[in-house]
Design an enzyme around this catalytic site. Structure first.
Site, PDB file in Angstrom:
ATOM      1  N   TYR A  58       0.804  -1.217   0.000  1.00  0.00           N
ATOM      2  CA  TYR A  58       0.000   0.000   0.000  1.00  0.00           C
ATOM      3  C   TYR A  58       0.843   1.277   0.000  1.00  0.00           C
ATOM      4  O   TYR A  58       0.300   2.377  -0.112  1.00  0.00           O
ATOM      5  CB  TYR A  58      -1.005  -0.005   1.158  1.00  0.00           C
ATOM      6  CG  TYR A  58      -2.250  -0.833   0.856  1.00  0.00           C
ATOM      7  CD1 TYR A  58      -2.152  -2.170   0.483  1.00  0.00           C
ATOM      8  CD2 TYR A  58      -3.519  -0.273   0.936  1.00  0.00           C
ATOM      9  CE1 TYR A  58      -3.283  -2.927   0.204  1.00  0.00           C
ATOM     10  CE2 TYR A  58      -4.660  -1.023   0.667  1.00  0.00           C
ATOM     11  CZ  TYR A  58      -4.534  -2.345   0.297  1.00  0.00           C
ATOM     12  OH  TYR A  58      -5.659  -3.084   0.022  1.00  0.00           O
ATOM     13  N   GLU A 235     -14.024  -1.698  11.366  1.00  0.00           N
ATOM     14  CA  GLU A 235     -15.285  -1.028  11.022  1.00  0.00           C
ATOM     15  C   GLU A 235     -16.426  -1.460  11.954  1.00  0.00           C
ATOM     16  O   GLU A 235     -17.282  -0.653  12.311  1.00  0.00           O
ATOM     17  CB  GLU A 235     -15.641  -1.334   9.569  1.00  0.00           C
ATOM     18  CG  GLU A 235     -16.831  -0.590   9.041  1.00  0.00           C
ATOM     19  CD  GLU A 235     -16.924  -0.726   7.523  1.00  0.00           C
ATOM     20  OE1 GLU A 235     -16.410   0.154   6.813  1.00  0.00           O
ATOM     21  OE2 GLU A 235     -17.494  -1.733   7.054  1.00  0.00           O
TER      22      GLU A 235
HETATM   23  C1  5GW Z   1      -3.936  -5.718   2.349  1.00  0.00           C
HETATM   24  C2  5GW Z   1      -4.696  -6.792   1.890  1.00  0.00           C
HETATM   25  C3  5GW Z   1      -6.028  -6.842   2.169  1.00  0.00           C
HETATM   26  C4  5GW Z   1      -6.609  -5.812   2.900  1.00  0.00           C
HETATM   27  C5  5GW Z   1      -5.844  -4.751   3.375  1.00  0.00           C
HETATM   28  C6  5GW Z   1      -4.498  -4.698   3.102  1.00  0.00           C
HETATM   29  C7  5GW Z   1      -3.680  -3.569   3.559  1.00  0.00           C
HETATM   30  C8  5GW Z   1      -4.306  -2.432   4.094  1.00  0.00           C
HETATM   31  C9  5GW Z   1      -2.258  -3.525   3.421  1.00  0.00           C
HETATM   32  O1  5GW Z   1      -1.579  -4.484   2.975  1.00  0.00           O
HETATM   33  N1  5GW Z   1      -1.569  -2.407   3.779  1.00  0.00           N
HETATM   34  C10 5GW Z   1      -2.214  -1.320   4.287  1.00  0.00           C
HETATM   35  O2  5GW Z   1      -1.544  -0.302   4.580  1.00  0.00           O
HETATM   36  N2  5GW Z   1      -3.565  -1.340   4.483  1.00  0.00           N
HETATM   37  C11 5GW Z   1      -4.206  -0.173   5.109  1.00  0.00           C
HETATM   38  O3  5GW Z   1      -5.493  -0.498   5.594  1.00  0.00           O
HETATM   39  C12 5GW Z   1      -4.390   0.938   4.066  1.00  0.00           C
HETATM   40  O4  5GW Z   1      -4.300   2.195   4.716  1.00  0.00           O
HETATM   41  C13 5GW Z   1      -5.803   0.679   3.581  1.00  0.00           C
HETATM   42  O5  5GW Z   1      -6.372   1.807   2.960  1.00  0.00           O
HETATM   43  C14 5GW Z   1      -6.482   0.260   4.896  1.00  0.00           C
HETATM   44  C15 5GW Z   1      -7.767  -0.553   4.732  1.00  0.00           C
HETATM   45  O6  5GW Z   1      -7.590  -1.610   3.795  1.00  0.00           O
HETATM   46  P1  5GW Z   1      -8.307  -1.540   2.370  1.00  0.00           P
HETATM   47  O7  5GW Z   1      -8.226  -0.141   1.856  1.00  0.00           O
HETATM   48  O8  5GW Z   1      -7.698  -2.574   1.484  1.00  0.00           O
HETATM   49  O9  5GW Z   1      -9.801  -1.904   2.695  1.00  0.00           O
HETATM   50  P2  5GW Z   1     -11.087  -1.609   1.763  1.00  0.00           P
HETATM   51  O10 5GW Z   1     -12.220  -2.110   2.582  1.00  0.00           O
HETATM   52  O11 5GW Z   1     -11.165  -0.134   1.515  1.00  0.00           O
HETATM   53  O12 5GW Z   1     -10.925  -2.352   0.474  1.00  0.00           O
END
Ligand code: 5GW
Ligand code: MN
Length: 300
Positions: A58, A235
């Site tokens: 990310y 959440e």
């Molecule tokens: C990796 C795989 C699956 C789900 C989350 C991650 C992940 C999230 C990661 O590998 N690294 C990371 O920094 N995150 C943080 O958690 C980011 O700030 C991300 O925006 C937040 C929430 O995960 P998201 O954005 O994948 O969740 P959704 O529900 O917006 O798709």
């Protein structure tokens, strides 16, 4: 400053709910005058911290996030970006506008994505106590896989605020994907709940954000001890917190949108939108849960 007098007999929006039953405003375009608000917040020289996590792959979202925030987030105010990451060397250098700073906080990474997501509560809470309280007045805590595409200003600030999840603004109580198992600390009965708040956008004063994150982290730890994990992780705990500690302001889905959704007529602006993820390269989250990609998309 010259502006049109508010008219007691003319509501500014009649197509959407603009006030909760506990008198918290719901922020929609056309309901506020940003010039008035800016003057009020400038008088107080308000400082705003914007937190994001960029763990593992990310880090690839940081550049678009920061560059778009420089265009649209709290322009003219004092802003500090706090980037929590496990790879500081992957964060590029940015040229920021006057009055804006960027701080990198090196944090551990967790193997399970659920823990990466949930541990944000613990880390924001820790840094609120240690650092944020000395540096900023308000915190805005968001997902990093996003870009700003229109103005987000001080109209969002309040003691403690949450954001309507773009997939659930018109859903019934029963449809909200709250945690429904009574054993979990995140449990919400079928006949309770006001809104479904998004995990990826909340904030408030540092003190209130500390209370919120501390509650969510403690609830999570209590569940770990009971070997249960709430259905939508951080959440679910956030939704439980807001059920009994009502937010003092609520952001409409203008502030958290996904362009995969059809744009309804009442949505006049899309200010902060999801960056499409290459689900295979970036993650395999829904697949791991046995939820289809389409359902996954609808969910968050
Ligand atoms: C990796 C795989 C699956 C789900 C989350 C991650 C992940 C999230 C990661 O590998 N690294 C990371 O920094 N995150 C943080 O958690 C980011 O700030 C991300 O925006 C937040 C929430 O995960 P998201 O954005 O994948 O969740 P959704 O529900 O917006 O798709
Ligand atoms: Mn996200």
């Amino acid at each position: 400053m010259l502006y049109e007098k508010p008219n007691t007999m003319r509501p500014l929006r009649t197509d959407v709910l603009t006030m909760t039953p506990w008198f918290a405003p719901i922020v929609w375009n056309g309901t506020y005058n940003l010039d008035i608000l800016n003057a009020q917040f400038h008088q107080r020289e308000v400082r705003i911290g914007l937190t994001v996590f960029a763990i593992k792959k990310y880090t690839g979202f940081v550049q678009t996030f920061i560059e778009s925030a420089e265009k649209f987030f709290m322009v003219g105010h004092k802003v500090t970006y706090y980037i929590f990451t496990d790879q500081a060397s992957d964060i590029p250098a940015f040229t920021l506008r006057d009055g804006r700073k960027l701080a990198i906080l090196e944090v551990p990474s967790y193997q399970r994505w659920q823990d990466v997501s949930m541990r944000r509560m613990e880390m924001i809470g820790d840094q609120s106590r240690l650092r944020f309280i000395h540096e900023v007045d308000y915190l805005v805590c968001v997902d990093v896989d996003m870009r700003f595409s229109d103005e987000v200003g001080v109209e969002i600030l309040s003691d403690v605020f949450g954001t309507l999840h773009p997939g659930f603004y018109s859903a019934s109580r029963e449809q909200f994907t709250y945690e429904r198992r009574a054993q979990s600390t995140a449990y919400i009965p079928k006949d309770e709940g006001d809104f479904y708040y998004a995990g990826g956008y909340f904030g408030g004063t540092v003190e209130e954000v500390y209370r919120l994150t501390n509650f969510c982290h403690n609830a999570m730890v209590a569940d770990i001890e009971k070997q249960i994990e709430a259905i939508w992780h951080d959440e679910s705990y956030l939704n439980k917190y807001f059920l009994y500690q009502k937010p003092t302001k609520i952001l409409s889905p203008e502030y958290l949108w996904d362009n995969d959704f059809e744009v309804p007529g009442f949505l006049k602006r899309r200010r902060f939108v999801a960056v499409p993820k290459n689900h295979n390269a970036i993650r395999s989250r829904r697949a791991l849960q046995g939820v289809s990609e389409a359902e996954g998309k609808f969910h968050r």
